[in-house]
Write a protein that holds these residues in place. Structure first.
Motif, PDB file in Angstrom:
ATOM      1  N   CYS A 199       8.484   5.048   3.935  1.00 38.28           N
ATOM      2  CA  CYS A 199       8.315   4.183   5.105  1.00 38.28           C
ATOM      3  C   CYS A 199       6.956   4.329   5.775  1.00 38.28           C
ATOM      4  O   CYS A 199       6.497   3.436   6.477  1.00 38.28           O
ATOM      5  CB  CYS A 199       9.423   4.453   6.121  1.00 38.28           C
ATOM      6  N   GLY A 200       6.320   5.509   5.594  1.00 38.97           N
ATOM      7  CA  GLY A 200       5.031   5.736   6.254  1.00 38.97           C
ATOM      8  C   GLY A 200       5.152   6.060   7.729  1.00 38.97           C
ATOM      9  O   GLY A 200       4.146   6.137   8.434  1.00 38.97           O
ATOM     10  N   ARG A 201       6.369   6.242   8.209  1.00 38.07           N
ATOM     11  CA  ARG A 201       6.576   6.427   9.652  1.00 38.07           C
ATOM     12  C   ARG A 201       7.344   7.690   9.992  1.00 38.07           C
ATOM     13  O   ARG A 201       7.342   8.115  11.146  1.00 38.07           O
ATOM     14  CB  ARG A 201       7.360   5.225  10.189  1.00 38.07           C
ATOM     15  N   CYS A 202       8.053   8.256   9.033  1.00 43.09           N
ATOM     16  CA  CYS A 202       8.911   9.408   9.350  1.00 43.09           C
ATOM     17  C   CYS A 202       8.109  10.714   9.256  1.00 43.09           C
ATOM     18  O   CYS A 202       6.975  10.749   8.790  1.00 43.09           O
ATOM     19  CB  CYS A 202      10.107   9.454   8.397  1.00 43.09           C
ATOM     20  N   CYS A 215       6.940  11.495   5.597  1.00 43.24           N
ATOM     21  CA  CYS A 215       5.815  10.653   5.165  1.00 43.24           C
ATOM     22  C   CYS A 215       4.527  11.100   5.848  1.00 43.24           C
ATOM     23  O   CYS A 215       3.475  11.186   5.212  1.00 43.24           O
ATOM     24  CB  CYS A 215       6.089   9.183   5.464  1.00 43.24           C
ATOM     25  N   CYS A 271      11.138  10.692   1.823  1.00 43.57           N
ATOM     26  CA  CYS A 271      11.111   9.852   3.031  1.00 43.57           C
ATOM     27  C   CYS A 271      12.513   9.803   3.644  1.00 43.57           C
ATOM     28  O   CYS A 271      13.515   9.735   2.936  1.00 43.57           O
ATOM     29  CB  CYS A 271      10.646   8.440   2.667  1.00 43.57           C
ATOM     30  N   LEU A 272      12.554   9.812   4.967  1.00 43.76           N
ATOM     31  CA  LEU A 272      13.843   9.896   5.667  1.00 43.76           C
ATOM     32  C   LEU A 272      14.433   8.539   6.031  1.00 43.76           C
ATOM     33  O   LEU A 272      15.574   8.470   6.487  1.00 43.76           O
ATOM     34  CB  LEU A 272      13.665  10.726   6.948  1.00 43.76           C
TER      35      LEU A 272
END
Ligand code: NAD
Ligand code: ZN
Ligand code: ZN
Length: 411
Positions: free
Chosen positions: A108-111, A114, A122-123
């Motif tokens: 996601c690039g946000r957790c 990441c 990734c979560l």
């Protein structure tokens, strides 16, 4: 979309078919293997790719051999390279027309993970557990990329854009390995501590093992030794300068240490990589499974304070295992050997994004020839069933599916 989407579908043990499937879109639709919490998930951050190259992997074979709970009807494929033909309203930087490599890990690039570059866990993409991939059992239900078209979520984050399309198409057989096996083999070596002058043992001469061997050379290893029981695959390893051990003739830990000593003058290596996983065969046998043999072997032949990279896949449960404890994921590990030697172990999905840009540059600037190392072989999408069968029977080849004939045309 210009034409009908088609994809490789798992239809039961040792049976895949190429079938017409629904278009790739901006909503995760229900289907075989889709986690209920992912059904209807909106993907404004996604891009739709026309798939240029998509490879068959040993990880797919675990499912197709019936060694997982993969449901019938699952759309396969996690090694994806393609051209962006449509973007969602939330995509800012990736553009239509970009030629991109996609890490097999969906992230996601946000957790937290990441942000720490652990994109293999990734979560936010798989409600069942950390970590996800396209076209894979228990990975959330993202449709596979052995298809003409595929949806790539979080496109700005996941896509690696090739700087020059024409130059990239010249090297597309190499660049397609960036989606998985090249970074995976490289990660195995980095986590095993491979550097200038290292001596390295790689268990397995499948595409991941060969990619690890090639990576070890790129990292400056002094000697790379590859072990397998398949003669053609060992020949493939020798074709780019590796030493080999034929494990069909090595039937004990002592014989293994002797084989290493015969090559290096000492019975241990600095670093080892397990590129086999839970379907490992016993050494010196007729192919009976021995799921702990690789882990026990590498603990035995790695020097004290050495490192072991384990890209080979292990599972929490294995319905097709030969013995009862392995069915529940329990292996007979001689962990004390590793403990006494202060070995380090690294497991899990390779975080492709950590490495793919650097490896792309190495390919584009002729520092490495990964396609030759793994004997990349291009076939049509409709020929995928044959590719799966030949790969399963041990062909010393890495099959690239070419859904639009673009790889063949570039050759
Ligand atoms: P593959 O099945 O083509 O290769 C495995 C090789 O191991 C075969 O050549 C087999 O003969 C050999 N082998 C069997 N028993 C052995 C033993 N005891 N010692 C040495 N070699 C032995 O598969 P592949 O595509 O090369 O993938 C290898 C493994 O890596 C698979 O488990 C796959 O799922 C895994 N994988 C992991 C990641 C990751 O991110 N961690 C990514 C890709 C693949
Ligand atoms: Zn793969
Ligand atoms: Zn994430």
């Amino acid at each position: 979309m210009a034409d009908t989407n088609r994809a490789v579908i798992y239809r039961g043990i040792r049976h895949v078919e190429v079938e017409d499937v629904a278009d790739a879109g901006f909503v995760l639709q229900d289907g075989p293997g889709v986690h209920p919490d992912n059904v209807g998930r909106e993907l404004p951050h996604a891009a739709i790719l026309k798939v240029v190259a998509t490879n068959i992997c040993g990880s797919d074979q675990h499912m197709v051999r019936g060694r997982t709970d993969a449901p019938e009807g699952l759309q396969l494929g996690h090694e994806i390279t393609g051209e962006v033909i449509e973007i969602g309203p939330g995509v800012e930087f990736i553009k239509k027309g970009d030629l991109v490599s996609i890490p097999f890990n969906i992230a996601c690039g946000r957790c937290r993970n990441c942000k720490e570059r652990n994109t293999g866990v990734c979560l936010n993409v798989n409600p069942e557990q950390p970590g996800s991939a396209y076209g894979y059992v228990a990975m959330g239900g993202w449709r596979g990329g052995q298809a003409k078209y595929v949806t790539v979520p979080y496109a700005d984050w996941n896509c690696l854009k090739f700087p020059d399309k024409e130059q990239a198409m010249d090297k597309i057989r190499d660049l397609t390995m960036l989606s998985d096996i090249f970074p995976t083999g490289y990660h195995g070596c980095v986590t095993a501590g491979v550097g200038t002058g290292s001596t390295v043992y790689v268990a397995g001469a499948g595409p991941v093992g060969l990619a690890a061997a090639c990576s070890a050379q790129l990292l400056g290893a002094a000697v790379v030794i590859v072990g397998d029981m398949q003669a053609d695959r060992l020949g493939q390893a020798r074709s780019f300068g590796c030493e080999t051990i034929d494990l069909s003739k090595v039937d004990s830990p002592e014989a293994m240490a002797g084989a290493i000593e015969g090559i290096l003058g000492v019975p241990v290596v600095d670093c080892a990589v397990d590129a086999v996983g839970f379907e490992a065969k016993g050494h010196g046998t007729n192919g009976e499974e021995a799921p702990a043999v690789v882990l026990n072997t590498v603990m035995g032949i790695t020097r004290a304070a050495g490192g072991i990279g384990i890209p080979g896949l292990y599972v929490p449960s294995d319905p097709g295992a030969a013995d009862e404890s392995a069915k529940h994921g329990n292996l007979s590990l001689q962990f004390g050997i590793g403990w006494a030697k202060s070995l380090t172990f690294a497991t899990g999905q390779a975080p492709v994004m950590k490495y793919h840009r650097g490896l792309m540059q190495a390919i584009l600037n002729d520092r490495v020839h990964i396609a030759d190392a793994v004997n990349a072989t291009v076939i049509t999408l409709d020929d995928a069933p044959r590719g799966y069968e030949e790969f399963d029977s041990g062909a010393a080849q890495k099959f690239i599916l070419d859904p639009h004939g673009l790889v063949g045309a570039a050759a």
